[in-house]
Structure formats: structure tokens, C-alpha cells
Scaffold this motif. Structure first.
Motif, short mmCIF file in Angstrom:
data_model
loop_
_atom_site.label_atom_id
_atom_site.label_comp_id
_atom_site.label_asym_id
_atom_site.label_seq_id
_atom_site.Cartn_x
_atom_site.Cartn_y
_atom_site.Cartn_z
N CYS A 63 0.83 -1.21 0.00
CA CYS A 63 0.00 0.00 0.00
C CYS A 63 0.86 1.26 0.00
O CYS A 63 1.83 1.35 0.75
N ASP A 64 0.49 2.21 -0.83
CA ASP A 64 1.21 3.48 -0.86
C ASP A 64 0.26 4.68 -0.75
O ASP A 64 0.60 5.80 -1.10
N GLY A 65 -0.94 4.44 -0.30
CA GLY A 65 -1.91 5.47 -0.01
C GLY A 65 -2.84 4.96 1.08
O GLY A 65 -3.00 3.74 1.24
N PHE A 66 -3.47 5.88 1.84
CA PHE A 66 -4.24 5.46 3.01
C PHE A 66 -5.45 6.37 3.18
O PHE A 66 -5.32 7.59 3.31
N GLY A 67 -6.63 5.77 3.14
CA GLY A 67 -7.85 6.49 3.43
C GLY A 67 -8.18 6.34 4.91
O GLY A 67 -8.02 5.25 5.47
N VAL A 68 -8.63 7.40 5.55
CA VAL A 68 -8.92 7.38 6.98
C VAL A 68 -10.35 7.87 7.19
O VAL A 68 -10.75 8.90 6.63
N SER A 69 -11.13 7.12 7.97
CA SER A 69 -12.53 7.46 8.22
C SER A 69 -12.85 7.29 9.69
O SER A 69 -12.42 6.32 10.32
N THR A 229 -26.26 16.32 15.15
CA THR A 229 -26.02 15.63 16.42
C THR A 229 -24.67 14.94 16.47
O THR A 229 -24.27 14.41 17.50
N GLY A 230 -23.95 14.92 15.34
CA GLY A 230 -22.64 14.28 15.30
C GLY A 230 -21.93 14.64 14.02
O GLY A 230 -22.42 15.45 13.22
N LEU A 231 -20.75 14.05 13.84
CA LEU A 231 -19.91 14.35 12.69
C LEU A 231 -19.45 13.07 12.01
O LEU A 231 -19.17 12.07 12.67
N SER A 232 -19.36 13.13 10.69
CA SER A 232 -18.67 12.11 9.91
C SER A 232 -17.43 12.76 9.32
O SER A 232 -17.51 13.86 8.76
N CYS A 233 -16.27 12.06 9.43
CA CYS A 233 -15.00 12.67 9.04
C CYS A 233 -14.18 11.70 8.20
O CYS A 233 -14.22 10.49 8.43
N PHE A 234 -13.43 12.25 7.24
CA PHE A 234 -12.49 11.41 6.50
C PHE A 234 -11.35 12.27 5.98
O PHE A 234 -11.47 13.50 5.86
N LEU A 235 -10.24 11.62 5.70
CA LEU A 235 -9.11 12.28 5.06
C LEU A 235 -8.39 11.29 4.16
O LEU A 235 -8.50 10.07 4.34
N ASN A 236 -7.67 11.82 3.20
CA ASN A 236 -6.89 11.02 2.26
C ASN A 236 -5.41 11.29 2.49
O ASN A 236 -4.99 12.45 2.52
N ASP A 237 -4.65 10.23 2.65
CA ASP A 237 -3.22 10.33 2.93
C ASP A 237 -2.47 9.71 1.76
O ASP A 237 -2.37 8.49 1.64
N GLY A 238 -1.96 10.56 0.87
CA GLY A 238 -1.20 10.07 -0.28
C GLY A 238 -2.00 10.11 -1.57
O GLY A 238 -3.23 10.01 -1.57
N ALA A 239 -1.29 10.27 -2.68
CA ALA A 239 -1.94 10.39 -3.99
C ALA A 239 -2.78 9.17 -4.32
O ALA A 239 -3.85 9.29 -4.94
N ARG A 240 -2.33 7.97 -3.95
CA ARG A 240 -3.09 6.76 -4.24
C ARG A 240 -4.47 6.79 -3.58
O ARG A 240 -5.43 6.23 -4.09
N ALA A 241 -4.57 7.45 -2.44
CA ALA A 241 -5.84 7.54 -1.71
C ALA A 241 -6.70 8.70 -2.18
O ALA A 241 -7.81 8.87 -1.67
N GLY A 242 -6.19 9.50 -3.12
CA GLY A 242 -6.98 10.61 -3.63
C GLY A 242 -6.61 11.97 -3.07
O GLY A 242 -7.33 12.94 -3.30
N GLN A 243 -5.49 12.06 -2.33
CA GLN A 243 -5.08 13.36 -1.80
C GLN A 243 -4.60 14.24 -2.94
O GLN A 243 -3.68 13.87 -3.67
N GLU A 244 -5.20 15.40 -3.08
CA GLU A 244 -4.83 16.33 -4.14
C GLU A 244 -4.05 17.52 -3.58
O GLU A 244 -3.06 17.96 -4.16
N THR A 245 -4.51 18.06 -2.45
CA THR A 245 -3.79 19.16 -1.81
C THR A 245 -2.74 18.59 -0.87
O THR A 245 -3.06 17.79 0.01
N PRO A 246 -1.46 18.97 -1.02
CA PRO A 246 -0.39 18.40 -0.19
C PRO A 246 -0.33 19.03 1.19
O PRO A 246 0.68 19.59 1.62
N HIS A 247 -1.45 18.97 1.89
CA HIS A 247 -1.58 19.55 3.23
C HIS A 247 -2.67 18.74 3.93
O HIS A 247 -3.78 18.60 3.40
#
Length: 277
Positions: A63-69, A229-247
Motif C-alpha cells: 500500500c502506498d496510499g491510506f484512506g482514513v474514516s 447531532t454528530g460528525l462524519s470525518c475522513f481524510l486522504n493520505d497520499g496520492a493513491r488515496a486521492g489526496q490532491e492538496t499536499p496539506h
């Protein structure tokens, strides 16, 4: 549903293979009972454990990308589109390792209703995969983060001065809350460090603690404005996971049982993974 498997443990977190794992690279970090995300030690251990998972998924599965939820005071209901199934009462962070040869994309699995999702890993091969990942996490525990995307603050959309001028809602303790340029729903913000950081593996414990405070503020903000009443959250870590902005930036949606539409259904249609209606 298959029982979850404990693959590794740290001082405050367990690395688990969910009973309803959606892909070969799907693992979860579960907080131990009694621990608080406000504590520096818990935050530091979360970072170490995430780095272990990141490195272990790379060595074990390529794996070279990581999706986080993760969810925040929120339990998916109904079809559960866009989110992993909730399996534990404790806070948990789901991580999806993304590999060039992956058999299915996690976003395609989560675009299906919960009752239609099928495990990619056959039951006969699950125990072998669990052992393989456990060995990888044991070997890679404590290793330094993988190389990050090469980008300087000058080339980063998250660091541009117009972000603070046009999009920022508030900031405190090294973390700020901004409005996306193209929000998916009204109750949608991004939460990101003010420091230029490409991967969450390179965050500081103090920034994790500040993230916790900012998410609490976002929840209160959405509750007041949209009755969330709550939050759903996700982030993309790495280009393979769909990260476009390098921040590092966490996508945050306000949620409620009475919401007019599931924000993940909106997102699924936008990126072309929704089922035909």
C-alpha cells in the motif's frame, strides 16, 4: 458477521481487523476503555500506531496510499452509505490501505448499503491475511513515516493567503477550520493544521489534541446552525488515496437522523461511484 481480530496493541490503542472488513487493507484503531483523546500521551500513541499501520500495510500489502474514516458522536444509520459499519462503542479510526493491485476500491464498497456489502477477502483466506498483517505490524512498529509528497508551502493550496482571507472560519492552537471552496452540503468544513504538514503521520501530538478541541467546536457550530447531532470525518493520505492538496485536511460533515440528504450520497454521485437510481 465475522469476529474482529486483534493484530497489535500499543499503550492506548489496538490495531484490529474489523469483523466486517471491506478490503484486504482495511484495519481499525480502537481506543482503550478509559483513555481520553485530550491527553498528550494518547495523542502521541495514536501517531505512533498510525505510523505502524502505514508502514505495515506498505510492507505487507504494497500500500502506498491510506484512506482514513471516523465518526464523532455519530453512529451511521439506515443504509450507512459512505461509512464503515460501527462495531464497537469505543472511539475507532478506520484505515484503508490503498495498493496498485487492490481488488476493490473502499469508496465503491461504502457507496453500497451496508446490507449489500460483501467481504473481499474470503473466509478461507482471512486467517492467513490476519497473520500476515500482524507480522508486518510487529516488524514495522515504531518505524519512521514513509516519504511524503514533495511540496513546499509555496506550492500548497492549504497555505495560500487567500485561504485565511476567504475561507477561514476560526483557528486556535495550531489548527484551523475553513469552509471548502465547493462544499458538499451546508454542514461541511475542513479542519487542517496551520503548519504545513503533508501527511497525518507527521502531525505533532499537540496538533492532535487541538484537532479534538476543534472537532468539538465544529460539532457545536453545526448543532446550532443545522441541528446536527454528530460528525462524519475522513481524510486522504497520499496520492493513491486521492489526496490532491499536499496539506493534511480532514473533511467534516454534520450529521443527524433528520438530515435532508446523506452527504456521502452526494459525494458518491459527484465522483461517479453511486449506483444507478
Amino acid at each position: 458477521m465475522t469476529e474482529h481480530a486483534v493484530l497489535a496493541e500499543s499503550a492506548y490503542w489496538q490495531i484490529l481487523r474489523p469483523g466486517h472488513a471491506l478490503t484486504d487493507g482495511h484495519v481499525a484503531l480502537r481506543l482503550n476503555d478509559g483513555a481520553s483523546l485530550d491527553e498528550d500521551g494518547v495523542a502521541a500513541d495514536l501517531l505512533r500506531t498510525y505510523r505502524t499501520v502505514r508502514s505495515g500495510l506498505r510492507s505487507g500489502l504494497g500500500c502506498d496510499g491510506f484512506g482514513v474514516s471516523f465518526a464523532w458522536t455519530w453512529v451511521p444509520y439506515g443504509d450507512g452509505i459512505g461509512e464503515p459499519r460501527t462495531e464497537w462503542p469505543q472511539p475507532a479510526v478506520h484505515i484503508f490501505g490503498r495498493a496498485p493491485n487492490e481488488r476493490v476500491k473502499p469508496v465503491r464498497m461504502m457507496a453500497l448499503p451496508v446490507h449489500e456489502r460483501r467481504a473481499v477477502t474470503p473466509e478461507s483466506g482471512r486467517e492467513h491475511l490476519d497473520r500476515r498483517l500482524a507480522d508486518a505490524f510487529a516488524t514495522d512498529a515504531g518505524r519512521s513515516p514513509l516519504p511524503e509528497l514533495g511540496a513546499s508551502p509555496a506550492d500548497c493550496d492549504g497555505c495560500r493567503p487567500e485561504v485565511a482571507r476567504d475561507q477561514e472560519l476560526w483557528r486556535a492552537d495550531g489548527v484551523r477550520v475553513i469552509r471548502p471552496r465547493v462544499p458538499q452540503t451546508e454542514a461541511n468544513v475542513l479542519v487542517l493544521p496551520t503548519r504545513h504538514v503533508v501527511s497525518p503521520a507527521s502531525l505533532l501530538p499537540a496538533e492532535i489534541v487541538s484537532y479534538v478541541s476543534r472537532l468539538r467546536e465544529v460539532r457545536a457550530y453545526f448543532a446550532d446552525r443545522f441541528a446536527a447531532t454528530g460528525l462524519s470525518c475522513f481524510l486522504n493520505d497520499g496520492a493513491r488515496a486521492g489526496q490532491e492538496t499536499p496539506h493534511v485536511h480532514v473533511h467534516v460533515f454534520g450529521r443527524s437522523v433528520d438530515e435532508p440528504r446523506n452527504p456521502f450520497e452526494v459525494l458518491a454521485r459527484r465522483i461517479g461511484v453511486a449506483r444507478p437510481s
